[in-house]
Design a protein around this motif. Sequence first.
Motif, PDB file in Angstrom:
ATOM      1  N   VAL A 227       0.832  -1.202   0.000  1.00 21.87           N
ATOM      2  CA  VAL A 227       0.000   0.000   0.000  1.00 21.87           C
ATOM      3  C   VAL A 227       0.871   1.258   0.000  1.00 21.87           C
ATOM      4  O   VAL A 227       0.608   2.213  -0.734  1.00 21.87           O
ATOM      5  N   GLN A 228       1.933   1.247   0.817  1.00 18.69           N
ATOM      6  CA  GLN A 228       2.828   2.400   0.872  1.00 18.69           C
ATOM      7  C   GLN A 228       3.542   2.617  -0.457  1.00 18.69           C
ATOM      8  O   GLN A 228       3.695   3.754  -0.903  1.00 18.69           O
ATOM      9  N   ALA A 229       3.981   1.526  -1.085  1.00 15.03           N
ATOM     10  CA  ALA A 229       4.673   1.644  -2.367  1.00 15.03           C
ATOM     11  C   ALA A 229       3.737   2.184  -3.440  1.00 15.03           C
ATOM     12  O   ALA A 229       4.138   3.004  -4.285  1.00 15.03           O
ATOM     13  N   ARG A 230       2.479   1.749  -3.396  1.00 18.83           N
ATOM     14  CA  ARG A 230       1.516   2.249  -4.382  1.00 18.83           C
ATOM     15  C   ARG A 230       1.227   3.727  -4.166  1.00 18.83           C
ATOM     16  O   ARG A 230       1.144   4.499  -5.134  1.00 18.83           O
ATOM     17  N   LYS A 233       4.142   5.738  -5.415  1.00 18.75           N
ATOM     18  CA  LYS A 233       4.160   5.751  -6.875  1.00 18.75           C
ATOM     19  C   LYS A 233       3.128   6.730  -7.433  1.00 18.75           C
ATOM     20  O   LYS A 233       3.393   7.472  -8.387  1.00 18.75           O
ATOM     21  N   GLU A 234       1.943   6.759  -6.820  1.00 21.96           N
ATOM     22  CA  GLU A 234       0.905   7.682  -7.274  1.00 21.96           C
ATOM     23  C   GLU A 234       1.303   9.132  -7.013  1.00 21.96           C
ATOM     24  O   GLU A 234       1.046  10.012  -7.848  1.00 21.96           O
ATOM     25  N   ASN A 240       4.980  14.442 -11.193  1.00 25.37           N
ATOM     26  CA  ASN A 240       5.562  14.560 -12.532  1.00 25.37           C
ATOM     27  C   ASN A 240       4.563  15.144 -13.514  1.00 25.37           C
ATOM     28  O   ASN A 240       4.923  15.917 -14.408  1.00 25.37           O
ATOM     29  N   ALA A 241       3.286  14.786 -13.352  1.00 23.75           N
ATOM     30  CA  ALA A 241       2.259  15.299 -14.258  1.00 23.75           C
ATOM     31  C   ALA A 241       2.100  16.815 -14.086  1.00 23.75           C
ATOM     32  O   ALA A 241       1.927  17.558 -15.062  1.00 23.75           O
TER      33      ALA A 241
END
Length: 263
Positions: A227-230, A233-234, A240-241
Amino acid sequence: ELSLSHLHDRARQTSFLVPGLRIQVDDARTGESVRESFVHLGGITEFADFLASDAPLTDVIRLQGTDSFVETVPMLDETGAMTPTDVERELEVDVAVRWGTGYDAAVKSFVNIIATPKGGTHVSGFERGLTRAFVKSLEGTRLLKAGEEVLKDDCMEGLTAVVTVRLAEPQFEGQTKEVLGTPPVQKLVAGIIEREMGEFLTSSKAAIRPVARTLMEKVVSASRTRVQARAHKENQRRKNALESSTLPPKLKDCRSNDVYATE
């Protein structure tokens, strides 16, 4: 040209699957005979230990059971015609599982000692039953917080497993027999694995209880890490967007965990 390493791998694999069977490989191509003998009395328990590449978190656990199902197959009748007939099949399930401190999962599967490298209904049933066993066992503990959930990948982290089933006339997908396709096997294997693994995780025996708790803690930790990695990443993707957009620089992301920085 025969590959000696491939022959040794095949002989070793078969000796694991048939405990007590001795297979001897002689290589006399160089004029001098080189002999290698393979025999393993421990069966797939030894196989799981052999395949594991990390330090053990648990000993090898054997999950075994039998069940039956009815399959409709074409059979010759008295007139010589092929007639659909219901036949009762018996399914034997024998699985060896072992968790280590690593993160990768290794699953080897076999049907009547035929390797199925691409899995099939027996492997999907094993994964489903394993996940259900952890989910149900964790419901009665305080290890999981509200809103947290355990998925298949969390249960498979650090797992080394050898999945074997035996049944008459298995259906394979394709000529290479790399995937088991018999539909009822999935449900039956899932039920056996869920029951056997559930009994281990909820056991009250003094020797098993601490191991089961350590194993469940590892699965919960894997769930939180996922969950933390996701989330990370988000956040990186959103950042970046925003950086690459053509919006005026004074505009920035209004979403934040800090209540004083948001409306």
